[in-house]
Design an enzyme around this catalytic site. Structure first.
Site, PDB file in Angstrom:
ATOM      1  N   LYS A  13       0.597 -24.972  18.112  1.00 49.23           N
ATOM      2  CA  LYS A  13       1.293 -24.450  18.320  1.00 49.23           C
ATOM      3  C   LYS A  13       2.244 -23.473  18.055  1.00 49.23           C
ATOM      4  CE  LYS A  13       1.688 -24.036  23.294  1.00 49.23           C
ATOM      5  NZ  LYS A  13       1.942 -26.335  23.254  1.00 49.23           N
ATOM      6  N   ARG A 126       7.993 -36.139  14.889  1.00 51.28           N
ATOM      7  CA  ARG A 126       8.603 -34.712  14.931  1.00 51.28           C
ATOM      8  C   ARG A 126       9.968 -34.552  14.543  1.00 51.28           C
ATOM      9  NH1 ARG A 126       6.761 -29.494  19.178  1.00 51.28           N
ATOM     10  NH2 ARG A 126       7.520 -30.901  20.203  1.00 51.28           N
TER      11      ARG A 126
HETATM   12  P1  AMP Z   1       7.992 -26.901  24.166  1.00 49.22           P
HETATM   13  O1  AMP Z   1       8.791 -26.671  23.168  1.00 49.22           O
HETATM   14  O2  AMP Z   1       6.772 -25.769  24.395  1.00 49.22           O
HETATM   15  O3  AMP Z   1       7.306 -28.046  24.816  1.00 49.22           O
HETATM   16  O4  AMP Z   1       8.620 -26.713  25.735  1.00 49.22           O
HETATM   17  C1  AMP Z   1       9.879 -27.613  25.958  1.00 49.22           C
HETATM   18  C2  AMP Z   1      10.730 -27.542  27.440  1.00 49.22           C
HETATM   19  O5  AMP Z   1      10.767 -26.280  28.424  1.00 49.22           O
HETATM   20  C3  AMP Z   1       9.080 -27.507  28.352  1.00 49.22           C
HETATM   21  O6  AMP Z   1       8.265 -29.185  28.297  1.00 49.22           O
HETATM   22  C4  AMP Z   1       9.625 -27.440  29.658  1.00 49.22           C
HETATM   23  O7  AMP Z   1      10.363 -28.237  30.659  1.00 49.22           O
HETATM   24  C5  AMP Z   1      10.386 -26.297  29.448  1.00 49.22           C
HETATM   25  N1  AMP Z   1       9.350 -24.911  29.001  1.00 49.22           N
HETATM   26  C6  AMP Z   1       8.724 -23.637  28.580  1.00 49.22           C
HETATM   27  N2  AMP Z   1       7.633 -22.872  28.347  1.00 49.22           N
HETATM   28  C7  AMP Z   1       7.887 -23.104  29.629  1.00 49.22           C
HETATM   29  C8  AMP Z   1       7.113 -22.514  31.003  1.00 49.22           C
HETATM   30  N3  AMP Z   1       5.963 -21.644  29.800  1.00 49.22           N
HETATM   31  N4  AMP Z   1       6.961 -22.809  31.946  1.00 49.22           N
HETATM   32  C9  AMP Z   1       7.851 -23.769  32.453  1.00 49.22           C
HETATM   33  N5  AMP Z   1       9.007 -24.590  31.741  1.00 49.22           N
HETATM   34  C10 AMP Z   1       8.770 -24.041  30.381  1.00 49.22           C
END
Ligand code: AMP
Length: 224
Positions: A13, A126
């Site tokens: 993404k 990563r």
């Molecule tokens: P990501 O970089 O999108 O994998 O997000 C890293 C971490 O941020 C996730 O594992 C969650 O702890 C938090 N996070 C990111 N986006 C969300 C969301 N939309 N809702 C809840 N937690 C989020």
């Protein structure tokens, strides 16, 4: 266009949304990136979300929606690609509420798919730059100088939530959370499924083709 990119951690993404920004002039907003920056800066928001982010658990809906509503209000007129938000049906309803008030509906929810084995491999390799946010992969996209960011020279790190035990927890959380979200967007006729297999370039080509088709279907009235 206003789009949300859905899909499990590791499906690409972030890279695809960055390409939407550089090649299609859409603004890329990543919830995870916002949270990581706030944590690094030690802000009040950063302190509130830290324990969730570092353990791979979801930040509570009310807090995420509040943070993203401000971003969406700022960008709704120009178009955006949301990466990592919404993650739950509650967040999707929160997003709809904000967009309805702005009279700027969502154009599509794109769901990217990939086999689990590929996701685990991608996430495990990563490497991220804690200073400028650039993303690398130990095998598939290594930096020119080992362990150093090409853009700013900072030392690359492994995200706390990219460690094996946390990866499995994140995938499990995601599988449970995604179903109602897919149901929600399917019911609105907004859900599109796109394969995230193979290289980022190949996935982006598929995604861009799909967006062009959606743009034609929606017509000029919805082009803004
Ligand atoms: P990501 O970089 O999108 O994998 O997000 C890293 C971490 O941020 C996730 O594992 C969650 O702890 C938090 N996070 C990111 N986006 C969300 C969301 N939309 N809702 C809840 N937690 C989020």
């Amino acid at each position: 266009m206003r789009i949300v990119l859905l899909g499990p951690p590791g499906v690409g993404k972030g890279s695809l949304a960055a390409m939407c920004e550089s090649r299609l002039s859409m603004r890329h907003v990543s919830t995870g990136e916002i949270f990581r920056q706030e944590i690094a800066r030690g802000t009040l928001l950063g302190r509130r979300v830290q324990r969730f982010v570092s353990s791979g658990r979801l930040v509570p809906d009310a807090l995420v929606v509040q943070v993203m509503a401000a971003q969406v209000r700022r960008l709704a007129g120009r178009g955006f690609v949301l990466d990592g938000f919404p993650r739950t049906a509650g967040q999707a309803r929160g997003l709809d509420h904000v967009l309805r008030r702005l009279r700027r509906p969502l154009d599509t929810a794109l769901y990217l798919t990939s086999p689990v084995s590929t996701l685990v491999r991608r996430l495990g390799g990563r490497r991220v730059c804690p200073r400028c946010g650039a993303i690398y992969h130990a095998r598939n996209k290594p930096p020119r100088r080992a362990g150093r960011c090409d853009r700013c020279g900072a030392r690359l790190t492994v995200r706390k939530d990219d460690r094996p035990a946390t990866i499995r927890k994140r995938l499990a959380v995601d599988r449970k959370q995604v179903r109602p979200l897919l149901t929600y967007y399917r019911a609105q006729g907004l859900l599109e499924v796109v394969s995230g297999r193979g290289s980022v370039t190949a996935s982006f080509a598929r995604l861009a083709r799909r967006l062009r088709r959606i743009g034609r279907r929606r017509g000029p009235r919805r082009a803004s």
